[in-house]
Design a protein around this motif. Structure first.
Motif, PDB file in Angstrom:
ATOM      1  N   LYS A 267      -8.276  -3.325   3.852  1.00  0.00           N
ATOM      2  CA  LYS A 267      -7.428  -4.329   4.093  1.00  0.00           C
ATOM      3  C   LYS A 267      -6.894  -4.785   2.381  1.00  0.00           C
ATOM      4  O   LYS A 267      -7.339  -4.466   1.444  1.00  0.00           O
ATOM      5  CB  LYS A 267      -7.906  -5.511   4.362  1.00  0.00           C
ATOM      6  CG  LYS A 267      -8.234  -5.604   5.905  1.00  0.00           C
ATOM      7  CD  LYS A 267      -8.769  -7.031   6.378  1.00  0.00           C
ATOM      8  CE  LYS A 267      -8.885  -7.175   7.837  1.00  0.00           C
ATOM      9  NZ  LYS A 267      -9.327  -8.283   8.323  1.00  0.00           N
ATOM     10  N   ILE A 268      -5.909  -5.192   2.591  1.00  0.00           N
ATOM     11  CA  ILE A 268      -5.000  -5.808   1.259  1.00  0.00           C
ATOM     12  C   ILE A 268      -5.127  -7.251   1.203  1.00  0.00           C
ATOM     13  O   ILE A 268      -4.939  -7.959   2.250  1.00  0.00           O
ATOM     14  CB  ILE A 268      -3.628  -5.409   1.125  1.00  0.00           C
ATOM     15  CG1 ILE A 268      -3.470  -3.856   0.946  1.00  0.00           C
ATOM     16  CG2 ILE A 268      -2.964  -6.036  -0.120  1.00  0.00           C
ATOM     17  CD1 ILE A 268      -1.842  -3.492   1.100  1.00  0.00           C
ATOM     18  N   ASP A 269      -5.738  -7.980   0.148  1.00  0.00           N
ATOM     19  CA  ASP A 269      -5.780  -9.321   0.045  1.00  0.00           C
ATOM     20  C   ASP A 269      -4.378  -9.824  -0.749  1.00  0.00           C
ATOM     21  O   ASP A 269      -4.339  -9.754  -2.039  1.00  0.00           O
ATOM     22  CB  ASP A 269      -6.937  -9.736  -0.883  1.00  0.00           C
ATOM     23  CG  ASP A 269      -7.193 -11.225  -0.893  1.00  0.00           C
ATOM     24  OD1 ASP A 269      -6.444 -11.934  -0.518  1.00  0.00           O
ATOM     25  OD2 ASP A 269      -8.507 -11.590  -1.281  1.00  0.00           O
ATOM     26  N   VAL A 270      -3.380 -10.486   0.101  1.00  0.00           N
ATOM     27  CA  VAL A 270      -2.266 -10.743  -0.554  1.00  0.00           C
ATOM     28  C   VAL A 270      -2.535 -12.181  -1.454  1.00  0.00           C
ATOM     29  O   VAL A 270      -1.507 -12.260  -2.347  1.00  0.00           O
ATOM     30  CB  VAL A 270      -1.300 -11.178   0.585  1.00  0.00           C
ATOM     31  CG1 VAL A 270      -0.985 -10.002   1.553  1.00  0.00           C
ATOM     32  CG2 VAL A 270      -1.866 -12.272   1.417  1.00  0.00           C
TER      33      VAL A 270
ATOM     34  N   ARG B 290       1.732  -0.758   1.648  1.00  0.00           N
ATOM     35  CA  ARG B 290       1.238   0.605   2.108  1.00  0.00           C
ATOM     36  C   ARG B 290       0.647   1.333   1.132  1.00  0.00           C
ATOM     37  O   ARG B 290      -0.248   2.210   1.512  1.00  0.00           O
ATOM     38  CB  ARG B 290       2.350   1.077   3.146  1.00  0.00           C
ATOM     39  CG  ARG B 290       2.597   0.208   4.303  1.00  0.00           C
ATOM     40  CD  ARG B 290       4.219   0.671   4.758  1.00  0.00           C
ATOM     41  NE  ARG B 290       4.395   0.007   6.172  1.00  0.00           N
ATOM     42  CZ  ARG B 290       5.604   0.211   6.633  1.00  0.00           C
ATOM     43  NH1 ARG B 290       6.428   0.891   6.486  1.00  0.00           N
ATOM     44  NH2 ARG B 290       5.813  -0.365   7.930  1.00  0.00           N
ATOM     45  N   GLN B 291       1.488   1.486   0.315  1.00  0.00           N
ATOM     46  CA  GLN B 291       0.896   2.566  -1.034  1.00  0.00           C
ATOM     47  C   GLN B 291      -0.162   2.070  -1.581  1.00  0.00           C
ATOM     48  O   GLN B 291      -1.095   3.077  -2.119  1.00  0.00           O
ATOM     49  CB  GLN B 291       2.077   2.776  -1.824  1.00  0.00           C
ATOM     50  CG  GLN B 291       3.449   3.489  -1.196  1.00  0.00           C
ATOM     51  CD  GLN B 291       4.642   3.597  -2.385  1.00  0.00           C
ATOM     52  OE1 GLN B 291       4.541   3.068  -3.510  1.00  0.00           O
ATOM     53  NE2 GLN B 291       5.505   4.471  -2.017  1.00  0.00           N
ATOM     54  N   THR B 292      -0.439   0.823  -1.680  1.00  0.00           N
ATOM     55  CA  THR B 292      -1.507   0.172  -2.415  1.00  0.00           C
ATOM     56  C   THR B 292      -2.715   0.626  -1.399  1.00  0.00           C
ATOM     57  O   THR B 292      -3.913   0.996  -1.984  1.00  0.00           O
ATOM     58  CB  THR B 292      -1.311  -1.166  -2.607  1.00  0.00           C
ATOM     59  OG1 THR B 292      -0.265  -1.706  -3.484  1.00  0.00           O
ATOM     60  CG2 THR B 292      -2.658  -1.896  -3.000  1.00  0.00           C
TER      61      THR B 292
ATOM     62  N   GLY C  99       1.690   4.111   7.483  1.00  0.00           N
ATOM     63  CA  GLY C  99       0.814   3.668   8.378  1.00  0.00           C
ATOM     64  C   GLY C  99      -0.110   2.232   8.211  1.00  0.00           C
ATOM     65  O   GLY C  99      -0.787   2.021   9.156  1.00  0.00           O
ATOM     66  N   LEU C 100       0.233   1.275   7.472  1.00  0.00           N
ATOM     67  CA  LEU C 100      -0.153  -0.028   7.483  1.00  0.00           C
ATOM     68  C   LEU C 100       0.309  -0.858   8.395  1.00  0.00           C
ATOM     69  O   LEU C 100       1.739  -1.207   8.698  1.00  0.00           O
ATOM     70  CB  LEU C 100       0.260  -0.471   6.105  1.00  0.00           C
ATOM     71  CG  LEU C 100      -0.143  -1.929   5.751  1.00  0.00           C
ATOM     72  CD1 LEU C 100      -1.757  -2.105   5.709  1.00  0.00           C
ATOM     73  CD2 LEU C 100       0.329  -2.567   4.321  1.00  0.00           C
TER      74      LEU C 100
ATOM     75  N   LYS D  21      -3.723  -5.288   8.788  1.00  0.00           N
ATOM     76  CA  LYS D  21      -4.552  -4.782   7.525  1.00  0.00           C
ATOM     77  C   LYS D  21      -4.048  -5.691   6.306  1.00  0.00           C
ATOM     78  O   LYS D  21      -4.689  -5.359   5.345  1.00  0.00           O
ATOM     79  CB  LYS D  21      -4.038  -3.370   7.231  1.00  0.00           C
ATOM     80  CG  LYS D  21      -4.518  -2.425   8.279  1.00  0.00           C
ATOM     81  CD  LYS D  21      -5.797  -2.339   8.468  1.00  0.00           C
ATOM     82  CE  LYS D  21      -6.253  -1.432   9.479  1.00  0.00           C
ATOM     83  NZ  LYS D  21      -7.683  -1.444   9.893  1.00  0.00           N
ATOM     84  N   ILE D  22      -3.159  -6.479   6.448  1.00  0.00           N
ATOM     85  CA  ILE D  22      -2.881  -7.472   5.301  1.00  0.00           C
ATOM     86  C   ILE D  22      -3.642  -8.854   5.545  1.00  0.00           C
ATOM     87  O   ILE D  22      -3.433  -9.523   6.565  1.00  0.00           O
ATOM     88  CB  ILE D  22      -1.406  -7.818   5.278  1.00  0.00           C
ATOM     89  CG1 ILE D  22      -0.648  -6.288   5.129  1.00  0.00           C
ATOM     90  CG2 ILE D  22      -1.032  -8.589   4.024  1.00  0.00           C
ATOM     91  CD1 ILE D  22       0.820  -6.623   5.217  1.00  0.00           C
ATOM     92  N   ASN D  23      -4.565  -9.212   4.553  1.00  0.00           N
ATOM     93  CA  ASN D  23      -5.299 -10.335   4.795  1.00  0.00           C
ATOM     94  C   ASN D  23      -4.500 -11.523   4.019  1.00  0.00           C
ATOM     95  O   ASN D  23      -4.432 -11.669   2.836  1.00  0.00           O
ATOM     96  CB  ASN D  23      -6.658  -9.809   4.145  1.00  0.00           C
ATOM     97  CG  ASN D  23      -7.652 -11.205   4.171  1.00  0.00           C
ATOM     98  OD1 ASN D  23      -7.174 -12.374   4.871  1.00  0.00           O
ATOM     99  ND2 ASN D  23      -8.493 -11.288   3.500  1.00  0.00           N
TER     100      ASN D  23
END
Length: 240
Positions: free
Chosen positions: A144-147, A176-178, A232-233, A237-239
């Protein structure tokens, strides 16, 4: 007259002993019957024994239920912050009118561990007083990414702002790249091997009160570390 009187006492003694002889016969008969019952029990005793396989199956089922109650065993979390540049050009034929650059600083986390739902009765063995549990291979459980901890560091549409105004598209591409970069870094750092090692310790501690003198945890080598593609994000997956 004297002869008749002298023969009567022995006859009376015989009749007096008859009840004793009858009691002795009953005792003898009962003794024979008891011996027959004992011999019969010895003959059928192997059929009355409960095999070890049944007890082992019950133990396996209880251990599986105890393990599955935990559901997932997250043993390793990899966190990283990375800088990702993205860009998009505005074209007129073969001529570039302008270019937009976006620099994104992304923070993400990767969780690795064991999916305990994959453990079944075949994963449990009992050898004497030792309980042996074979674990499924470790895997990436979540990325996950923490926005809240990520941000756009730089945004530039170039000369006269001729570059396309595509902040949402470039930010999504950067996220996505992150995610792909952080997951690749976690795999390079051996996150799955670390998950195996920590799962071995954690599960041994969980099962130490099962009544076995020893608990042995066998791990399985990890499969290929799953790295998502830049496309593929999904939104979950984005928190936020």
């Amino acid at each position: 007259m004297a002869e008749k009187l002298s023969s009567s006492p022995p006859a009376r003694n015989i009749f007096q002993r008859l009840p004793l002889l009858g009691t002795g016969g009953v005792v003898l008969t009962m003794a024979i019957a008891v011996m027959g019952i004992v011999q019969g029990l010895r003959t059928i005793s192997p059929w009355l024994r409960i095999g070890n396989n049944q007890a082992k199956a019950e133990i396996s089922t209880l251990v599986v239920q105890q393990i599955r109650a935990v559901s997932e065993l997250t043993t390793t979390i990899f966190a990283m912050e990375t800088v990702v540049p993205t860009s998009q050009e505005r074209q007129w034929g073969n001529f570039t009118l302008g270019r937009t650059d976006l620099l994104y600083i992304g923070y993400g986390e990767v969780r690795a561990g064991i999916d305990l739902a994959e453990i079944n009765e075949q994963s449990i063995q009992q050898q004497g007083e030792t309980l042996i549990v074979t674990l499924p291979p470790p895997q990436i459980l979540d990325q996950k990414i923490d926005v809240e901890r990520s941000r756009i560091y730089h945004y530039d549409r170039g000369f006269l702002n001729l570059g396309p105004d595509t902040v949402p598209e470039l930010q999504t591409l950067a996220q996505r790249q992150t995610l792909a970069k952080i997951t690749a870094a976690a795999c390079d750092q051996g996150i799955l091997n670390q998950a195996n090692q920590k799962a071995e310790v954690a599960l041994a501690s969980l099962l130490k009160n099962t009544g076995h003198r020893q608990v042995e945890i066998k791990t399985t080598n990890p499969t290929v570390c799953a790295i998502p593609s830049a496309q593929g994000l999904s939104r979950d997956k984005i928190n936020g």
